[in-house]
Design a protein around this motif. Sequence first.
Motif, PDB file in Angstrom:
ATOM      1  N   ASP A  79      -3.991  -1.680   1.221  1.00 11.01           N
ATOM      2  CA  ASP A  79      -2.930  -0.994  -0.073  1.00 11.01           C
ATOM      3  C   ASP A  79      -2.620  -2.604  -0.598  1.00 11.01           C
ATOM      4  N   GLN A  94      -1.074  -4.461  -3.791  1.00  8.95           N
ATOM      5  CA  GLN A  94      -0.273  -4.289  -3.791  1.00  8.95           C
ATOM      6  C   GLN A  94      -0.611  -5.681  -4.824  1.00  8.95           C
ATOM      7  N   ASN A 112       0.920  -7.441  -7.998  1.00  6.46           N
ATOM      8  CA  ASN A 112       2.048  -8.822  -8.026  1.00  6.46           C
ATOM      9  C   ASN A 112       1.519  -9.514  -9.232  1.00  6.46           C
ATOM     10  N   GLU A 149      -4.929  -1.218  -9.101  1.00  7.56           N
ATOM     11  CA  GLU A 149      -4.385  -0.064  -9.823  1.00  7.56           C
ATOM     12  C   GLU A 149      -4.726   1.210  -9.600  1.00  7.56           C
ATOM     13  N   LEU A 206      -4.537   1.883  -6.136  1.00 11.32           N
ATOM     14  CA  LEU A 206      -3.583   2.827  -5.883  1.00 11.32           C
ATOM     15  C   LEU A 206      -2.912   3.518  -6.286  1.00 11.32           C
TER      16      LEU A 206
END
Length: 487
Positions: A319, A323, A327, A346, A349
């Motif tokens: 995770d 992420q 970013n 994406e 997630l």
Amino acid sequence: MASVLEQSIQVNQLNQDIEQFPQVHPITPDMHITHKGVSRLVMIDRYSFKDTEKKTLKTGDFVVLTVKQDPKFPARGLGIIHSINPEKNTALIKIDEDYRHVLEGEEQETGIIERSLDIIEKPLEIFYEQIAKRNATGLASVEKTEEKRKEWFGKFYEELVSMNFIPAGRVIYGAGSETEVTFFNCYVMPFVADSREGISDHRKQVMEIMSRGGGVGTNGSTLRPRNTLARGVNGKSSGSVSWLDDIAKLTHLVEQGGSRRGAQMIMLADWHPDIVEFIISKMQNPRILRYLIENTEDESIIRLAKEKLKFKPLTQQEDAMYQGIVNYKNIEGFGGFNEAIIRDAETKLRDGGTYSVHNPDFLTGANISVTLTKEFMNAVENDEDFELRFPDVENYTPAQMLDYNEKWHEVGDVREWEKLGYPVRTYRTIKAKELWNLINVCATYAAEPGIFFIDNANDMTNAKAYGQKVVATNPCGGVRLTLNIAG
């Protein structure tokens, strides 16, 4: 025309080797037909007589081999033996330029690869004329006198070498080879008897046919549905689809001369209660399974799509990693990540994990098709419900069960069985358009199942004049739209 590499073949030496094989005709100066490209490879790989024991194999020999070993899609090619290492049971082979594109790195640059002798074969027939002579010899061998054999050898050879007539592949491979291979490319089996003995006998025949080079078509509609009571053992059936997968596995298990994978066509009727499971069984795309779950109102489609779908939640480390990738989305140059990687992160997630499928190899040993009836197509056109039915074996009397065991696999059609007066159970109903849409979605995104209009086939076949009917097609029939008859 042979490649530059093939032009280095030592014909005199090869003819000396051929003397050990009475089936093979020697190379003569008038021979010139080699074919080109894929046709050349197919001729050598599939149809040329080979020294399978490798008793004449040596440096300088022309060979056919598995250039790239892949469990599902191995790549075959041609080359010349550079050297042999008996202790390692390997050989260095210089691969023809036409087949180097599947290689990587140094192997692709030099064309020199090291491979096990187990995947290397030495063809003794490198000209089509040799094959034509072997075929003509074999076909003429049934004549009773030497004079007649010579006469028909000449006639057959003339037609074959001029390519006025090209026999089926199994004939080209087998005629005159003095091996116990089939001369028929493909077979359609009778319906499977719905018993352990019946399935075992069917499996044995499929194995025998495939081991001799034939492809097989099977219609599994006579096998009882999943969870139906099997009173003889006080248990429940694992279902038609599971048994058909077991038969399909023979494709991967049975060797066909080392150069070709076998072929099977497996079919199931639209009225069979396991039909939804059958259609979904080969779907490998998790996105399409999720689409089916979200875009159908049929509970069985939703349940079976969920059974096929596998979800793995993200770990904390995963995770955080995804992420971190996301970013970089608004940073110029994406921090070295391309857009596809960021979109993938994406998605993971958003979903909280990754989707895959259970049993990705399920039924991969066969092509599958649904046999469609006129009743089903009418129900689709009229937006009606369609009944999924099977003989009511759970409630049969001993006398009815005896008839079922003896006659059901000869009838093979629930409609005809009901007309004969035997009880039939409706397992459930389904919107015909839901089933039709499921077939179309899976065919679009998994290339399977195919469809076969079995009522139309039986209406149009002349097999009825012989008391027979169309049961299914063979594997070739799925491509060529031909019909094969099982009596």
